[in-house]
Motif scaffolding. Structure first.
Motif, PDB file in Angstrom:
ATOM      1  N   HIS A   1      32.053  41.393  51.463  1.00  0.00           N
ATOM      2  CA  HIS A   1      32.741  41.651  50.192  1.00  0.00           C
ATOM      3  C   HIS A   1      34.164  42.152  50.424  1.00  0.00           C
ATOM      4  O   HIS A   1      34.356  43.205  51.027  1.00  0.00           O
ATOM      5  CB  HIS A   1      31.965  42.682  49.373  1.00  0.00           C
ATOM      6  CG  HIS A   1      30.579  42.247  49.044  1.00  0.00           C
ATOM      7  ND1 HIS A   1      30.303  41.223  48.166  1.00  0.00           N
ATOM      8  CD2 HIS A   1      29.377  42.677  49.509  1.00  0.00           C
ATOM      9  CE1 HIS A   1      29.002  41.057  48.082  1.00  0.00           C
ATOM     10  NE2 HIS A   1      28.407  41.912  48.893  1.00  0.00           N
ATOM     11  N   PRO A   2      35.162  41.408  49.931  1.00  0.00           N
ATOM     12  CA  PRO A   2      36.533  41.917  49.972  1.00  0.00           C
ATOM     13  C   PRO A   2      36.735  42.900  48.815  1.00  0.00           C
ATOM     14  O   PRO A   2      36.953  42.512  47.680  1.00  0.00           O
ATOM     15  CB  PRO A   2      37.386  40.658  49.797  1.00  0.00           C
ATOM     16  CG  PRO A   2      36.499  39.658  49.124  1.00  0.00           C
ATOM     17  CD  PRO A   2      35.074  40.063  49.345  1.00  0.00           C
TER      18      PRO A   2
ATOM     19  N   CYS B   1      34.830  44.061  43.776  1.00  0.00           N
ATOM     20  CA  CYS B   1      34.824  43.024  44.797  1.00  0.00           C
ATOM     21  C   CYS B   1      35.752  41.929  44.287  1.00  0.00           C
ATOM     22  O   CYS B   1      35.705  41.569  43.123  1.00  0.00           O
ATOM     23  CB  CYS B   1      33.425  42.481  45.019  1.00  0.00           C
ATOM     24  SG  CYS B   1      33.433  41.100  46.183  1.00  0.00           S
TER      25      CYS B   1
ATOM     26  N   GLN C   1      35.815  38.802  45.155  1.00  0.00           N
ATOM     27  CA  GLN C   1      35.179  37.485  45.105  1.00  0.00           C
ATOM     28  C   GLN C   1      34.886  37.213  43.637  1.00  0.00           C
ATOM     29  O   GLN C   1      34.144  37.976  42.998  1.00  0.00           O
ATOM     30  CB  GLN C   1      33.895  37.553  45.947  1.00  0.00           C
ATOM     31  CG  GLN C   1      33.531  36.332  46.724  1.00  0.00           C
ATOM     32  CD  GLN C   1      32.771  35.307  45.905  1.00  0.00           C
ATOM     33  OE1 GLN C   1      32.826  35.300  44.676  1.00  0.00           O
ATOM     34  NE2 GLN C   1      32.067  34.442  46.592  1.00  0.00           N
TER      35      GLN C   1
ATOM     36  N   HIS D   1      31.450  37.401  42.260  1.00  0.00           N
ATOM     37  CA  HIS D   1      30.860  38.740  42.330  1.00  0.00           C
ATOM     38  C   HIS D   1      31.443  39.646  41.240  1.00  0.00           C
ATOM     39  O   HIS D   1      30.720  40.314  40.522  1.00  0.00           O
ATOM     40  CB  HIS D   1      31.081  39.361  43.713  1.00  0.00           C
ATOM     41  CG  HIS D   1      30.485  38.549  44.835  1.00  0.00           C
ATOM     42  ND1 HIS D   1      30.536  38.938  46.153  1.00  0.00           N
ATOM     43  CD2 HIS D   1      29.824  37.361  44.831  1.00  0.00           C
ATOM     44  CE1 HIS D   1      29.940  38.025  46.912  1.00  0.00           C
ATOM     45  NE2 HIS D   1      29.507  37.056  46.133  1.00  0.00           N
TER      46      HIS D   1
ATOM     47  N   PHE E   1      30.076  43.239  39.770  1.00  0.00           N
ATOM     48  CA  PHE E   1      30.575  43.984  40.924  1.00  0.00           C
ATOM     49  C   PHE E   1      31.923  44.648  40.634  1.00  0.00           C
ATOM     50  O   PHE E   1      32.957  44.290  41.191  1.00  0.00           O
ATOM     51  CB  PHE E   1      30.704  43.048  42.121  1.00  0.00           C
ATOM     52  CG  PHE E   1      30.561  43.715  43.472  1.00  0.00           C
ATOM     53  CD1 PHE E   1      31.048  44.987  43.704  1.00  0.00           C
ATOM     54  CD2 PHE E   1      29.937  43.050  44.521  1.00  0.00           C
ATOM     55  CE1 PHE E   1      30.918  45.583  44.941  1.00  0.00           C
ATOM     56  CE2 PHE E   1      29.809  43.625  45.771  1.00  0.00           C
ATOM     57  CZ  PHE E   1      30.291  44.897  45.976  1.00  0.00           C
TER      58      PHE E   1
END
Ligand SMILES: [Cu+2]
Length: 498
Positions: A430-431, A481, A483, A486, A491
């Motif tokens: 996860h970025p 996150c 993404q 996500h 997220f």
């Protein structure tokens, strides 16, 4: 307030601007001013930059055109060069039918400017505009992008072409290079698949946490046992650097002995990217625009979604080369750019680099000491397989974020230092991004480091990462996150100053 007072204020605000100069022509008599005041002149400052959000064709290869929402009809959006600490005015026009958010990624701006509906930034109305006035900081490579939710609409959000680089010039530029080249990495034509995740093993340390792995794997097993398929993932048909597929853009022309500073931005909605240039190394001088304590030469760069790397390449291996992604399939579908030495010709060469692991800690201060935090905030990231109409749902401490009820989950006090202890109970990388602040990397899968300031950090599958945040920019702050799949499906969390 009566209108005369309002108009006088408006006029005073205009004084000193280019617009005011026009108004102050001799022909502009007091009488004319009075007449105009009655018509309630709008308060407007001429912008330093104008951005226009609109659909446009992007020619990613000759006669190969994709359509996307862009900034100013181009991909990437125009490079905006600011000076650290010098106020700018940016007009953002939205020519689409959808209200938009333009996020100033990596800048310490107020909520009103930041560009996140979750924090309360006003939308740029459909067929409307917003004038943004702010003071760019900190210096370095930043970027701007849409912050709209996409959900199942793969033309919206970061799947679109709404990405552009920002470079904030520091007061004193060290300038230890011959020239700069900006590269924006981006995929086009996304589609949903149910293939499950492709595990990528490139992060170091690779140590997994047993407890996290057991929790994640048993939840996934239970879900699959009930007959639920894997949640959706996104794949892409075309891959580009600066909007052109490999071999179809202008090569980067270089000369032997030159030191070229590459500013690289991963503008992907969902993908982690790698980059190598055969016969050359990258001296990484900044991560996410912030100078690293130790500039180290590496053969391969890895960037999670929204991460940036600034690296100097010394051109000392004449030829025509492919600077490209390590993934053969992605590179052959366009993820690369040709580097061509003066006087050299021929087919661009690619040589697969030797296996290399990406470790942020390599750029940290050796033997540095960490400032003790005032408080530690624990976070557990969890995946609920295919729980949202086939999409995975993501939770932080068991809560999936929802705009219907955007209750702040974490509370901070100004001036205090917080350690965010992030524990990832999923096998995905996860970025993780924090708005309007940067953080210092403290611990990566058990390995300590200091001095690396970032605004995105990849948290490896079943790993634990610690970062420190100093609460120094009051206002609601979004943590998420990056993404797109996500962040769109839970997220996210809000930090509130109390
Ligand atoms: Cu994620």
């Amino acid at each position: 307030m009566n209108s005369a007072v309002a108009s006088r204020r408006a006029f005073l605000k205009l004084a000193g601007t280019a617009a005011a100069a026009e108004f102050l022509q001799p022909a502009f008599t007091a009488r004319a001013l009075k007449a105009n005041a009655a018509n309630a002149l709008p308060v407007a400052t001429s912008p330093d930059y104008t951005l226009r959000i609109a659909a446009a064709p992007i020619e990613i290869a000759p006669n190969h055109i994709v359509s996307a929402i862009t900034y100013n009809g181009q991909f990437p959006g125009p490079l905006l060069r600011f000076k650290e600490g010098r106020q700018v005015v940016v007009d953002v026009h939205n020519d689409t039918d959808t209200p938009e958010q333009l996020h100033w990624h990596g800048q310490f701006v107020p909520v009103d400017v930041d560009g996140a509906a979750e924090e309360g930034t006003p939308f740029i109305p459909a067929h409307g505009m917003r004038q943004l006035v702010f003071t760019p900081r900190p210096a370095g490579l930043r970027f701007y992008h849409t912050h709209n939710r996409a959900g199942a609409d793969l033309h919206a959000g970061q799947y679109s072409g709404q990405v552009g680089p920002v470079y904030i010039e520091p007061a004193h530029e060290p300038g230890d290079y011959d020239r700069e080249v900006f590269l924006v990495l981006k995929e086009f034509e996304p589609s949903l698949s149910r293939g499950g995740d492709m595990a990528i093993d490139f992060l170091a340390p690779g140590t997994e946490d047993k407890t996290l792995k057991e929790a994640g794997e048993s939840a996934m097993k239970a879900s699959l046992a009930k007959g639920t398929p894997h949640g959706y993932e996104v794949g892409y048909r075309y891959f580009t650097i600066n909007g052109r597929m490999l071999g179809h853009g202008e090569p980067v022309g270089v000369k032997t002995g030159e030191r070229v500073l590459f500013h690289i931005l991963n503008g992907s909605a969902t993908e982690i990217r790698s980059l190598a240039l055969p016969g050359h190394t990258f001296k990484v001088i900044a991560l996410d625009g912030n100078a690293v304590p130790v500039a180290v030469d590496v053969p391969v760069l890895w960037l999670g979604t929204a991460e940036r790397i600034s690296a100097i390449v010394e051109m000392k291996h004449p030829g025509v080369w492919v600077m490209g992604d390590l993934a053969d399939d992605d590179r052959s579908h366009g993820m690369g750019i040709v580097i061509e030495y003066a006087g050299q010709a021929g087919k661009p060469q690619w040589i697969k680099p030797r296996p290399f692991h990406w470790n942020y800690g390599r750029f940290g201060k050796a033997g540095g000491t960490t400032t003790a935090p005032d408080e530690t905030i624990d976070m557990l990231f969890f995946k609920r397989n295919a729980a949202l109409e086939g999409f995975n749902e993501w939770t932080i401490n068991d809560v999936a974020f929802s705009m219907d009820k955007p209750t702040p989950m974490f509370h901070v006090r100004q001036g205090r230092r917080y350690r965010l202890r992030m524990r990832n109970a999923s096998d995905d990388i996860h970025p993780i991004h924090l708005h309007r602040h940067s953080f210092e990397l403290i611990k990566l899968a058990g390995q300590s480091t200091t001095g690396i300031m970032k605004d995105v950090v990849m948290v490896g599958g079943y790993q634990e990462v610690e970062v420190d945040l100093v609460a120094d920019n009051p206002g609601l702050t979004l943590f998420h996150c990056h993404q797109q799949l996500h962040m769109d499906n839970g997220f996210m969390a809000l930090l509130e100053y109390i």
